[in-house]
Design a protein around this motif. Structure first.
Motif, PDB file in Angstrom:
ATOM      1  N   LYS A 199       0.684  -1.443   0.212  1.00  0.00           N
ATOM      2  CA  LYS A 199       0.405  -0.055  -0.211  1.00  0.00           C
ATOM      3  C   LYS A 199       1.245   1.294  -0.275  1.00  0.00           C
ATOM      4  N   VAL A 200       0.962   2.030  -0.731  1.00  0.00           N
ATOM      5  CA  VAL A 200       1.529   3.421  -0.784  1.00  0.00           C
ATOM      6  C   VAL A 200       1.070   4.710  -1.366  1.00  0.00           C
ATOM      7  N   PRO A 201       1.384   5.487  -1.042  1.00  0.00           N
ATOM      8  CA  PRO A 201       0.142   7.088  -1.402  1.00  0.00           C
ATOM      9  C   PRO A 201       0.178   6.684  -3.226  1.00  0.00           C
ATOM     10  N   CYS A 202      -0.736   7.694  -4.390  1.00  0.00           N
ATOM     11  CA  CYS A 202      -0.316   7.561  -4.944  1.00  0.00           C
ATOM     12  C   CYS A 202       0.446   8.523  -6.022  1.00  0.00           C
ATOM     13  N   TRP A 203       1.479   8.930  -5.465  1.00  0.00           N
ATOM     14  CA  TRP A 203       2.261  10.078  -6.067  1.00  0.00           C
ATOM     15  C   TRP A 203       3.528   8.568  -5.800  1.00  0.00           C
ATOM     16  N   SER A 204       3.870   7.891  -5.425  1.00  0.00           N
ATOM     17  CA  SER A 204       4.568   7.160  -5.125  1.00  0.00           C
ATOM     18  C   SER A 204       5.832   6.509  -6.344  1.00  0.00           C
ATOM     19  N   HIS A 205       7.201   5.990  -5.849  1.00  0.00           N
ATOM     20  CA  HIS A 205       7.913   5.488  -7.070  1.00  0.00           C
ATOM     21  C   HIS A 205       7.774   4.243  -7.802  1.00  0.00           C
ATOM     22  N   PHE A 206       6.539   3.670  -6.794  1.00  0.00           N
ATOM     23  CA  PHE A 206       6.309   2.426  -6.949  1.00  0.00           C
ATOM     24  C   PHE A 206       5.281   2.367  -8.011  1.00  0.00           C
ATOM     25  N   ILE A 207       4.558   3.743  -8.301  1.00  0.00           N
ATOM     26  CA  ILE A 207       3.583   3.037  -9.029  1.00  0.00           C
ATOM     27  C   ILE A 207       4.657   4.142 -10.495  1.00  0.00           C
ATOM     28  N   ASP A 208       3.922   3.007 -11.720  1.00  0.00           N
ATOM     29  CA  ASP A 208       4.283   4.047 -12.885  1.00  0.00           C
ATOM     30  C   ASP A 208       3.355   5.055 -12.911  1.00  0.00           C
ATOM     31  N   PRO A 209       4.800   6.319 -13.555  1.00  0.00           N
ATOM     32  CA  PRO A 209       4.643   7.773 -13.683  1.00  0.00           C
ATOM     33  C   PRO A 209       3.961   8.302 -13.956  1.00  0.00           C
ATOM     34  N   LYS A 210       3.195   7.489 -15.380  1.00  0.00           N
ATOM     35  CA  LYS A 210       1.986   7.872 -15.762  1.00  0.00           C
ATOM     36  C   LYS A 210       0.807   7.820 -15.260  1.00  0.00           C
ATOM     37  N   GLU A 211       0.359   6.640 -14.658  1.00  0.00           N
ATOM     38  CA  GLU A 211      -0.817   6.786 -13.090  1.00  0.00           C
ATOM     39  C   GLU A 211      -0.296   7.493 -11.991  1.00  0.00           C
ATOM     40  N   ARG A 212       0.568   8.351 -12.008  1.00  0.00           N
ATOM     41  CA  ARG A 212       0.690   8.666 -10.334  1.00  0.00           C
ATOM     42  C   ARG A 212       0.676  10.618 -10.250  1.00  0.00           C
TER      43      ARG A 212
END
Length: 214
Positions: A199-212
Motif C-alpha cells: 500500500k503506497v501513496p498515489c505519488w509513490s515511485h512504486f507506481i508507474d509515472p504515467k499513473e501517479r
C-alpha cells in the motif's frame, strides 16, 4: 541520570526545549511520537504507577512538568502552535497535546497514522521549530523520562533560518498528510523486488509515472 555530570558546553534537552517554548514569539511547530511530560504515579496504566511523590522528584519528573508549563504559557501568549503526533499505543499518549489545544484557536493538534498511507509505520521523528529560526532534531520523546532518565541525543540549531526553512518543509508535508483522506490518495501495487502487495501513496515511485497523482 542524576550522578552523571553534564559535559561542559553541552546543553540538556530539557533546557533547550523549555527555552524554545518560553522564547517563541510567533510560531512553534512540534513533531512527537507520543506525549507524557506529566508524571502519573497514581494511574495504574502508567509506567510511573506506584512511586511516591518524593521518588518522582528524585527521578526528575518536575522537568517534564516545567516543560509542559512552558508550552501552556506559550499558548497563552497567543503563539501559533502546531502539534503533530503518532496516536501512540495508549489513548493517554495524545491527552497532553489535546489538552493544550482545547479551547485555544491558536493551538492545532493532529495525529498522523502512517499505516493508513503505507500499511505500517509510525511517526518517530522528534522535531521542534521555533519562529522559523531555532530547531531541535533529536531522539527525545515528549516524555519526562526522556529528559531525565533515558540516554538521548539531539542537535540544536540556534538562530539558523536556513535550516529552519528546510525542516519546516518536512513538517508541512507531514501536516498535509494528516489533513488528507488517505483512502482517496493510496493504491495497492505489487512490489517486484520483495514480491509483495504494498500500500503506497498515489505519488509513490512504486507506481508507474504515467499513473501517479500530483
Amino acid at each position: 541520570m542524576p550522578h552523571l555530570f553534564h559535559v561542559p558546553g553541552v546543553l540538556s534537552t530539557g533546557d533547550v526545549l523549555s527555552w524554545m517554548a518560553a522564547n517563541s514569539t510567533r510560531r512553534l511547530d512540534i513533531i512527537a511520537q507520543y506525549w507524557e511530560l506529566l508524571a502519573s504515579p497514581d494511574d495504574p496504566r502508567s509506567g510511573d504507577y506506584g512511586y511516591t511523590q518524593q521518588q518522582m522528584q528524585e527521578f526528575g519528573a518536575q522537568e517534564g512538568a516545567a516543560l509542559y508549563q512552558a508550552l501552556e504559557d506559550s499558548a497563552d501568549r497567543n503563539v501559533s502552535i502546531r502539534l503533530l503526533s503518532h496516536s501512540g499505543v495508549s489513548p493517554k499518549f495524545t491527552l497532553e497535546p489535546s489538552t493544550l489545544a482545547a479551547g485555544r484557536p491558536n493551538v492545532e493538534n493532529v495525529t498522523l497514522l502512517l499505516k493508513d498511507w503505507w500499511g505500517s509505520g509510525i511517526v518517530h521523528a522528534k522535531v521542534w521549530i521555533s519562529d522559523k529560526r531555532d530547531v531541535y532534531i533529536g531522539s527525545a520523546n515528549n516524555d519526562w523520562k526522556s529528559l531525565t532518565q533515558v540516554k538521548e541525543v539531539g542537535i540544536y540549531f540556534a538562530d539558523c533560518p536556513t535550516i529552519a526553512n528546510k525542516v519546516e518543509v518536512y513538517f508541512n508535508n507531514l501536516w498535509k498528510l494528516a489533513s488528507l483522506n488517505s483512502s482517496d490518495y493510496t493504491k495497492t501495487v505489487f512490489d517486484q523486488t520483495w514480491q509483495v502487495e504494498r500500500k503506497v501513496p498515489c505519488w509513490s515511485h512504486f507506481i508507474d509515472p504515467k499513473e501517479r497523482c500530483k
